[in-house]
Design a protein around this motif. Structure first.
Motif, PDB file in Angstrom:
ATOM      1  N   ILE A  14       0.886  -1.167   0.000  1.00  0.00           N
ATOM      2  CA  ILE A  14       0.000   0.000   0.000  1.00  0.00           C
ATOM      3  C   ILE A  14       0.925   1.218   0.000  1.00  0.00           C
ATOM      4  N   ASP A  15       0.731   2.085  -0.974  1.00  0.00           N
ATOM      5  CA  ASP A  15       1.658   3.207  -1.125  1.00  0.00           C
ATOM      6  C   ASP A  15       0.870   4.473  -1.461  1.00  0.00           C
ATOM      7  N   LEU A  16       0.731   5.331  -0.484  1.00  0.00           N
ATOM      8  CA  LEU A  16       0.053   6.611  -0.702  1.00  0.00           C
ATOM      9  C   LEU A  16       1.126   7.692  -0.671  1.00  0.00           C
ATOM     10  N   SER A  17       1.139   8.495  -1.708  1.00  0.00           N
ATOM     11  CA  SER A  17       2.220   9.469  -1.814  1.00  0.00           C
ATOM     12  C   SER A  17       1.653  10.855  -2.149  1.00  0.00           C
ATOM     13  N   GLY A  18       1.760  11.751  -1.179  1.00  0.00           N
ATOM     14  CA  GLY A  18       1.367  13.156  -1.384  1.00  0.00           C
ATOM     15  C   GLY A  18      -0.077  13.351  -1.803  1.00  0.00           C
ATOM     16  N   LEU A  19      -0.991  12.561  -1.195  1.00  0.00           N
ATOM     17  CA  LEU A  19      -2.405  12.660  -1.598  1.00  0.00           C
ATOM     18  C   LEU A  19      -3.051  13.926  -1.061  1.00  0.00           C
ATOM     19  N   THR A  20      -3.658  14.663  -1.969  1.00  0.00           N
ATOM     20  CA  THR A  20      -4.509  15.773  -1.564  1.00  0.00           C
ATOM     21  C   THR A  20      -5.870  15.550  -2.198  1.00  0.00           C
ATOM     22  N   LEU A  21      -6.913  15.723  -1.387  1.00  0.00           N
ATOM     23  CA  LEU A  21      -8.267  15.499  -1.896  1.00  0.00           C
ATOM     24  C   LEU A  21      -9.189  16.543  -1.267  1.00  0.00           C
ATOM     25  N   ARG A  22      -9.885  17.259  -2.126  1.00  0.00           N
ATOM     26  CA  ARG A  22     -10.835  18.276  -1.626  1.00  0.00           C
ATOM     27  C   ARG A  22     -12.251  17.811  -1.869  1.00  0.00           C
ATOM     28  N   ARG A  23     -13.108  18.112  -0.927  1.00  0.00           N
ATOM     29  CA  ARG A  23     -14.542  17.881  -1.143  1.00  0.00           C
ATOM     30  C   ARG A  23     -15.218  19.215  -0.853  1.00  0.00           C
ATOM     31  N   GLY A  24     -15.737  19.841  -1.903  1.00  0.00           N
ATOM     32  CA  GLY A  24     -16.281  21.187  -1.750  1.00  0.00           C
ATOM     33  C   GLY A  24     -15.160  22.104  -1.274  1.00  0.00           C
ATOM     34  N   PRO A  25     -15.447  22.927  -0.272  1.00  0.00           N
ATOM     35  CA  PRO A  25     -14.421  23.871   0.198  1.00  0.00           C
ATOM     36  C   PRO A  25     -13.391  23.214   1.123  1.00  0.00           C
ATOM     37  N   THR A  27     -10.475  20.698   2.473  1.00  0.00           N
ATOM     38  CA  THR A  27      -9.361  19.818   2.105  1.00  0.00           C
ATOM     39  C   THR A  27      -9.403  18.636   3.074  1.00  0.00           C
ATOM     40  N   VAL A  28      -9.784  17.464   2.549  1.00  0.00           N
ATOM     41  CA  VAL A  28      -9.999  16.300   3.416  1.00  0.00           C
ATOM     42  C   VAL A  28      -8.700  15.519   3.609  1.00  0.00           C
ATOM     43  N   LEU A  29      -7.943  15.358   2.524  1.00  0.00           N
ATOM     44  CA  LEU A  29      -6.592  14.778   2.635  1.00  0.00           C
ATOM     45  C   LEU A  29      -5.606  15.861   2.209  1.00  0.00           C
ATOM     46  N   ALA A  30      -4.573  16.043   3.029  1.00  0.00           N
ATOM     47  CA  ALA A  30      -3.656  17.162   2.808  1.00  0.00           C
ATOM     48  C   ALA A  30      -2.231  16.636   2.715  1.00  0.00           C
ATOM     49  N   ASP A  31      -1.829  16.285   1.523  1.00  0.00           N
ATOM     50  CA  ASP A  31      -0.466  15.805   1.299  1.00  0.00           C
ATOM     51  C   ASP A  31      -0.174  14.556   2.146  1.00  0.00           C
ATOM     52  N   LEU A  32      -1.113  13.632   2.110  1.00  0.00           N
ATOM     53  CA  LEU A  32      -0.991  12.415   2.929  1.00  0.00           C
ATOM     54  C   LEU A  32      -0.062  11.397   2.268  1.00  0.00           C
ATOM     55  N   SER A  33       0.926  10.967   3.015  1.00  0.00           N
ATOM     56  CA  SER A  33       1.810   9.892   2.543  1.00  0.00           C
ATOM     57  C   SER A  33       1.828   8.783   3.591  1.00  0.00           C
ATOM     58  N   LEU A  34       1.738   7.563   3.112  1.00  0.00           N
ATOM     59  CA  LEU A  34       1.651   6.428   4.036  1.00  0.00           C
ATOM     60  C   LEU A  34       1.998   5.164   3.255  1.00  0.00           C
ATOM     61  N   GLN A  35       2.882   4.351   3.803  1.00  0.00           N
ATOM     62  CA  GLN A  35       3.242   3.092   3.141  1.00  0.00           C
ATOM     63  C   GLN A  35       3.052   1.930   4.111  1.00  0.00           C
ATOM     64  N   VAL A  36       2.556   0.823   3.578  1.00  0.00           N
ATOM     65  CA  VAL A  36       2.440  -0.404   4.382  1.00  0.00           C
ATOM     66  C   VAL A  36       3.080  -1.532   3.592  1.00  0.00           C
ATOM     67  N   GLY A  37       4.006  -2.222   4.226  1.00  0.00           N
ATOM     68  CA  GLY A  37       4.742  -3.287   3.545  1.00  0.00           C
ATOM     69  C   GLY A  37       4.054  -4.636   3.697  1.00  0.00           C
ATOM     70  N   PRO A  38       4.532  -5.657   2.976  1.00  0.00           N
ATOM     71  CA  PRO A  38       3.972  -6.997   3.144  1.00  0.00           C
ATOM     72  C   PRO A  38       4.217  -7.491   4.569  1.00  0.00           C
ATOM     73  N   GLY A  39       3.193  -8.124   5.143  1.00  0.00           N
ATOM     74  CA  GLY A  39       3.348  -8.639   6.504  1.00  0.00           C
ATOM     75  C   GLY A  39       3.406  -7.553   7.556  1.00  0.00           C
TER      76      GLY A  39
END
Ligand SMILES: Nc1ncnc2c1ncn2[C@@H]1O[C@H](COP(=O)(O)OP(=O)(O)OP(=O)(O)O)[C@@H](O)[C@H]1O
Length: 246
Positions: A14-25, A27-39
């Motif tokens: 699982i690899d999230l890199s610099g996620l930004t997501l707006r819903r209307g006005p 900002t719900v995700l603000a430069d979210l980065s997160l990694q999860v490895g196997p196991g």
């Protein structure tokens, strides 16, 4: 058994890199980065509205970020949602099963939809791995507890051999014994190499089973701890209260 080594992490599943997501006005995700490895088990904690469910919705391909990239076993869910979902077993807070069918019948039905026809022995082996008691397996699931329904869903995840397990509040409403059972079950999936991302409000449970706990606030990880390095759960509990209220 696959052990995640903090000094030599395996490639993230699982690899999230610099996620930004707006819903209307907002900002719900603000430069979210997160990694999860196997196991690896990653517990994502955060107050109401912090962006936890939104993070899962991005991984499942139901919401596309405005910027940044998500990858699930190398697949971008915004580009190929069906392909991404084939890599994922998703356990929502309440697992949807056909109440009139038995555990066996539910599993056979959902596996057939996914194009696979495991025989009764194989289904039994998966239910063994998920820890569902034998006597319950031929009863309709309408009478199952939440913990038993989750075991059916976990058995399907085992059969599908997916690399990623996403969980939304899996232990809410479970008593301490069922919570401990469930966390032990996650440990068994971890040992199979599954990358597990669990959204939860249960700090104690997370401290018990997660490799890492990330606190989400304002759409980004504001603090991350590794329980194995020794944590003061009460101090963390107070800190979590501050983060949740921020
Ligand atoms: N359909 C929508 N349209 C606009 N804003 C939304 C929508 N769904 C969620 N939001 C906003 O996105 C933010 C993050 O919501 P999300 O559901 O991801 O939070 P959460 O951390 O899962 O919260 P909870 O613990 O309450 O489930 C919230 O501020 C919420 O109001």
């Amino acid at each position: 058994m696959i052990e995640s080594d903090p000094d030599h992490p395996l490639d993230p599943v699982i690899d999230l890199s610099g996620l930004t997501l707006r819903r209307g006005p907002r900002t719900v995700l603000a430069d979210l980065s997160l990694q999860v490895g196997p196991g690896e088990i990653y517990a994502l904690l955060g107050g109401n509205g912090a962006g936890k469910s939104t993070t899962l919705a991005v991984l499942l391909g139901f919401l596309a970020p405005d910027s940044g990239v998500a990858r699930v076993a190398g697949v971008d869910p915004a580009v190929a949602p069906d392909q991404a979902r084939r890599q994922i077993a998703y356990l929502p807070e309440s697992v949807a099963l056909y109440d009139q069918l038995t555990a066996h019948e539910n599993i056979a039905y959902f596996m057939a939809l996914a194009g696979s026809e495991p025989g009764p022995d194989i289904i039994d082996a998966a239910l063994d791995a998920a820890g569902l008691q034998s006597e319950a397996r031929t009863r309709r699931v309408g009478g199952y507890s939440k913990g038993m329904r989750q075991k059916v869903a976990i058995a399907m995840a085992v059969l599908r051999e997916v690399p990623v397990l996403l969980l939304d509040e899996p232990t809410s409403g479970l008593d301490p014994r069922a919570t401990a059972d469930f966390n032990a079950l996650l440990g068994r999936l971890k040992a199979r190499g599954t990358a597990i991302l669990m959204v939860t409000h249960d700090l104690l449970g997370a401290a018990d089973c997660a490799d890492r706990i990330g606190f989400l606030a304002g759409g980004r990880i504001v603090e991350e701890v590794r329980p194995a390095e020794g944590i003061d759960v009460m101090a963390l509990h107070h800190r979590y209260g501050e983060v949740a209220a921020a």
